[in-house]
Design a protein around this motif. Structure first.
Motif, PDB file in Angstrom:
ATOM      1  N   GLU A   1      -2.995  68.602   9.835  1.00 46.11           N
ATOM      2  CA  GLU A   1      -4.106  69.360   9.268  1.00 46.11           C
ATOM      3  C   GLU A   1      -5.361  69.120  10.098  1.00 46.11           C
ATOM      4  O   GLU A   1      -5.564  68.036  10.646  1.00 46.11           O
ATOM      5  CB  GLU A   1      -4.360  68.906   7.824  1.00 46.11           C
ATOM      6  N   VAL A   2      -6.203  70.148  10.195  1.00 47.86           N
ATOM      7  CA  VAL A   2      -7.502  70.001  10.850  1.00 47.86           C
ATOM      8  C   VAL A   2      -8.468  69.396   9.829  1.00 47.86           C
ATOM      9  O   VAL A   2      -8.846  70.045   8.861  1.00 47.86           O
ATOM     10  CB  VAL A   2      -8.047  71.354  11.343  1.00 47.86           C
TER      11      VAL A   2
ATOM     12  N   SER B   1     -15.940  71.708  21.530  1.00 45.78           N
ATOM     13  CA  SER B   1     -15.479  70.903  20.397  1.00 45.78           C
ATOM     14  C   SER B   1     -13.962  70.903  20.387  1.00 45.78           C
ATOM     15  O   SER B   1     -13.323  71.824  20.900  1.00 45.78           O
ATOM     16  CB  SER B   1     -16.020  71.431  19.068  1.00 45.78           C
ATOM     17  N   VAL B   2     -13.397  69.853  19.817  1.00 49.42           N
ATOM     18  CA  VAL B   2     -11.946  69.757  19.653  1.00 49.42           C
ATOM     19  C   VAL B   2     -11.656  69.411  18.194  1.00 49.42           C
ATOM     20  O   VAL B   2     -12.435  68.717  17.547  1.00 49.42           O
ATOM     21  CB  VAL B   2     -11.318  68.693  20.583  1.00 49.42           C
ATOM     22  N   PRO B   3     -10.535  69.906  17.671  1.00 48.45           N
ATOM     23  CA  PRO B   3     -10.220  69.623  16.271  1.00 48.45           C
ATOM     24  C   PRO B   3      -9.717  68.198  16.080  1.00 48.45           C
ATOM     25  O   PRO B   3      -8.982  67.669  16.914  1.00 48.45           O
ATOM     26  CB  PRO B   3      -9.114  70.635  15.961  1.00 48.45           C
ATOM     27  N   GLY B   4     -10.126  67.598  14.980  1.00 44.73           N
ATOM     28  CA  GLY B   4      -9.593  66.300  14.586  1.00 44.73           C
ATOM     29  C   GLY B   4      -8.331  66.536  13.767  1.00 44.73           C
ATOM     30  O   GLY B   4      -8.411  66.928  12.601  1.00 44.73           O
ATOM     31  N   LEU B   5      -7.179  66.325  14.373  1.00 43.96           N
ATOM     32  CA  LEU B   5      -5.889  66.621  13.744  1.00 43.96           C
ATOM     33  C   LEU B   5      -5.274  65.354  13.183  1.00 43.96           C
ATOM     34  O   LEU B   5      -5.166  64.340  13.880  1.00 43.96           O
ATOM     35  CB  LEU B   5      -4.932  67.244  14.769  1.00 43.96           C
ATOM     36  N   ALA B   6      -4.860  65.400  11.928  1.00 47.19           N
ATOM     37  CA  ALA B   6      -4.237  64.242  11.282  1.00 47.19           C
ATOM     38  C   ALA B   6      -2.979  64.693  10.558  1.00 47.19           C
ATOM     39  O   ALA B   6      -2.853  65.858  10.138  1.00 47.19           O
ATOM     40  CB  ALA B   6      -5.193  63.587  10.295  1.00 47.19           C
TER      41      ALA B   6
ATOM     42  N   LEU C   1      -9.375  75.154  26.817  1.00 47.61           N
ATOM     43  CA  LEU C   1     -10.605  75.937  26.876  1.00 47.61           C
ATOM     44  C   LEU C   1     -10.358  77.379  27.294  1.00 47.61           C
ATOM     45  O   LEU C   1     -11.108  78.281  26.916  1.00 47.61           O
ATOM     46  CB  LEU C   1     -11.600  75.274  27.825  1.00 47.61           C
ATOM     47  N   SER C   2      -9.304  77.616  28.072  1.00 46.44           N
ATOM     48  CA  SER C   2      -9.009  78.977  28.514  1.00 46.44           C
ATOM     49  C   SER C   2      -8.142  79.738  27.522  1.00 46.44           C
ATOM     50  O   SER C   2      -8.015  80.962  27.616  1.00 46.44           O
ATOM     51  CB  SER C   2      -8.309  78.947  29.885  1.00 46.44           C
ATOM     52  N   ASN C   3      -7.556  79.014  26.552  1.00 44.97           N
ATOM     53  CA  ASN C   3      -6.633  79.637  25.607  1.00 44.97           C
ATOM     54  C   ASN C   3      -7.358  80.447  24.542  1.00 44.97           C
ATOM     55  O   ASN C   3      -6.858  81.485  24.102  1.00 44.97           O
ATOM     56  CB  ASN C   3      -5.750  78.567  24.953  1.00 44.97           C
ATOM     57  N   GLY C   4      -8.511  79.946  24.110  1.00 50.01           N
ATOM     58  CA  GLY C   4      -9.308  80.694  23.151  1.00 50.01           C
ATOM     59  C   GLY C   4      -8.864  80.598  21.707  1.00 50.01           C
ATOM     60  O   GLY C   4      -9.312  81.384  20.866  1.00 50.01           O
ATOM     61  N   ILE C   5      -8.007  79.638  21.368  1.00 48.75           N
ATOM     62  CA  ILE C   5      -7.559  79.485  19.986  1.00 48.75           C
ATOM     63  C   ILE C   5      -8.637  78.771  19.169  1.00 48.75           C
ATOM     64  O   ILE C   5      -9.212  77.773  19.608  1.00 48.75           O
ATOM     65  CB  ILE C   5      -6.232  78.699  19.917  1.00 48.75           C
ATOM     66  N   ASN C   6      -8.918  79.298  17.990  1.00 44.62           N
ATOM     67  CA  ASN C   6      -9.887  78.667  17.091  1.00 44.62           C
ATOM     68  C   ASN C   6      -9.168  77.836  16.036  1.00 44.62           C
ATOM     69  O   ASN C   6      -8.211  78.299  15.417  1.00 44.62           O
ATOM     70  CB  ASN C   6     -10.740  79.729  16.400  1.00 44.62           C
ATOM     71  N   PHE C   7      -9.637  76.607  15.839  1.00 48.08           N
ATOM     72  CA  PHE C   7      -9.117  75.741  14.793  1.00 48.08           C
ATOM     73  C   PHE C   7     -10.169  75.639  13.700  1.00 48.08           C
ATOM     74  O   PHE C   7     -11.320  75.296  13.979  1.00 48.08           O
ATOM     75  CB  PHE C   7      -8.811  74.347  15.343  1.00 48.08           C
ATOM     76  N   ASN C   8      -9.782  75.903  12.482  1.00 51.37           N
ATOM     77  CA  ASN C   8     -10.694  75.827  11.351  1.00 51.37           C
ATOM     78  C   ASN C   8     -10.335  74.649  10.453  1.00 51.37           C
ATOM     79  O   ASN C   8      -9.144  74.365  10.248  1.00 51.37           O
ATOM     80  CB  ASN C   8     -10.643  77.122  10.543  1.00 51.37           C
ATOM     81  N   ILE C   9     -11.349  73.968   9.950  1.00 51.61           N
ATOM     82  CA  ILE C   9     -11.108  72.837   9.056  1.00 51.61           C
ATOM     83  C   ILE C   9     -10.281  73.305   7.856  1.00 51.61           C
ATOM     84  O   ILE C   9     -10.593  74.318   7.230  1.00 51.61           O
ATOM     85  CB  ILE C   9     -12.432  72.220   8.610  1.00 51.61           C
ATOM     86  N   GLY C  10      -9.224  72.565   7.579  1.00 53.36           N
ATOM     87  CA  GLY C  10      -8.318  72.918   6.490  1.00 53.36           C
ATOM     88  C   GLY C  10      -7.054  73.619   6.952  1.00 53.36           C
ATOM     89  O   GLY C  10      -6.085  73.708   6.185  1.00 53.36           O
ATOM     90  N   ASP C  11      -7.037  74.120   8.192  1.00 49.58           N
ATOM     91  CA  ASP C  11      -5.822  74.738   8.727  1.00 49.58           C
ATOM     92  C   ASP C  11      -4.702  73.709   8.819  1.00 49.58           C
ATOM     93  O   ASP C  11      -4.943  72.537   9.154  1.00 49.58           O
ATOM     94  CB  ASP C  11      -6.066  75.309  10.124  1.00 49.58           C
ATOM     95  N   THR C  12      -3.474  74.117   8.530  1.00 50.81           N
ATOM     96  CA  THR C  12      -2.314  73.233   8.668  1.00 50.81           C
ATOM     97  C   THR C  12      -1.315  73.861   9.641  1.00 50.81           C
ATOM     98  O   THR C  12      -1.232  75.091   9.765  1.00 50.81           O
ATOM     99  CB  THR C  12      -1.623  72.988   7.315  1.00 50.81           C
TER     100      THR C  12
END
Length: 222
Positions: free
Chosen positions: A186-187, A102-107, A125-136
């Motif tokens: 924002e995610v 999955s990839v974050p929808g950034l706006a 994919l190798s970086n391992g960073i998690n994006f959570n909805i609402g993150d800015t």
């Protein structure tokens, strides 16, 4: 394995092949249109404009094993955004070799701005960073600290209509010519790329030819 069993297995694989094609699931506002596109290793393109249904769209990109880039443009929670997936460094197999992911929808946090997020998928994919909805995140000259796989471009000067703009986004040189974005993002959502399980109906259709083959052999036997 007996010949009859091979017939059943191969029939199931043939009939279910389409259901194993990679699928994209992306959110969209009611009544909005979403653009999904791809560039292939031979330089050809695929572009589909789909209308929102039940809060989003779910579509399949054909020949995903030969995809080198993919783009999505959508409107979600009143904000237009797009992302491009660059498969440079992924190797053989294209999208199918890395699904599911999955990839974050950034706006942009500013509703009047339209941004394009470009992901280097090998690094992402190798970086391992998690994006959570609402993150800015704060973006400076197209870069977010700690995310070397991500470049953000300002596409506010372009039409917000995917029918007008989407085809241009398939051109990598066009995207790189856009101004690099500075501001806050924002995610809003996540786009999922996955391989669905084959439907029971397709498996049944695949099973039937094998059973016909077994029945014919039975009645032909001395």
């Amino acid at each position: 394995m007996s010949r009859a069993m091979w017939v059943i297995v191969l029939s199931c694989l043939v009939f279910s092949n389409q259901s194993f094609a990679g699928t994209i699931d992306i959110g969209a506002d009611a009544g909005k249109r979403v653009a999904i596109g791809a560039t292939y290793s031979d330089g050809s393109h695929f572009l589909l404009i789909a209308k929102e249904r039940n809060g989003g769209v779910r579509v399949t990109i054909p020949d995903q094993e030969n995809v080198t880039d993919s783009i999505v443009m959508t409107t979600f929670q009143g904000r237009v955004f797009s992302f491009k997936l660059s498969l440079l460094g992924i190797g053989a197999g294209g999208l199918t070799s890395i699904e599911p992911f999955s990839v974050p929808g950034l706006a942009s946090t500013d509703d009047s701005q339209f941004i394009i997020a470009q992901f280097n998928m090998s690094e992402y994919l190798s970086n391992g960073i998690n994006f959570n909805i609402g993150d800015t995140f704060s973006v400076n000259n197209g870069q977010v600290s700690g995310t070397p796989f991500l470049d953000i471009y300002d596409a506010s000067a372009l039409s917000f209509d995917p029918d007008v703009t989407a085809s241009s986004l398939l051109d990598s040189s066009f995207i790189s010519s856009l101004p690099r974005f500075t501001g806050d993002i924002e995610v809003l959502t996540n786009a999922s790329f996955f391989i669905p399980s084959p439907s029971p109906l397709l498996l049944i259709l695949g099973f039937i030819p094998g059973m016909i083959y077994i029945t014919k052999r039975k009645y032909r036997a001395p």
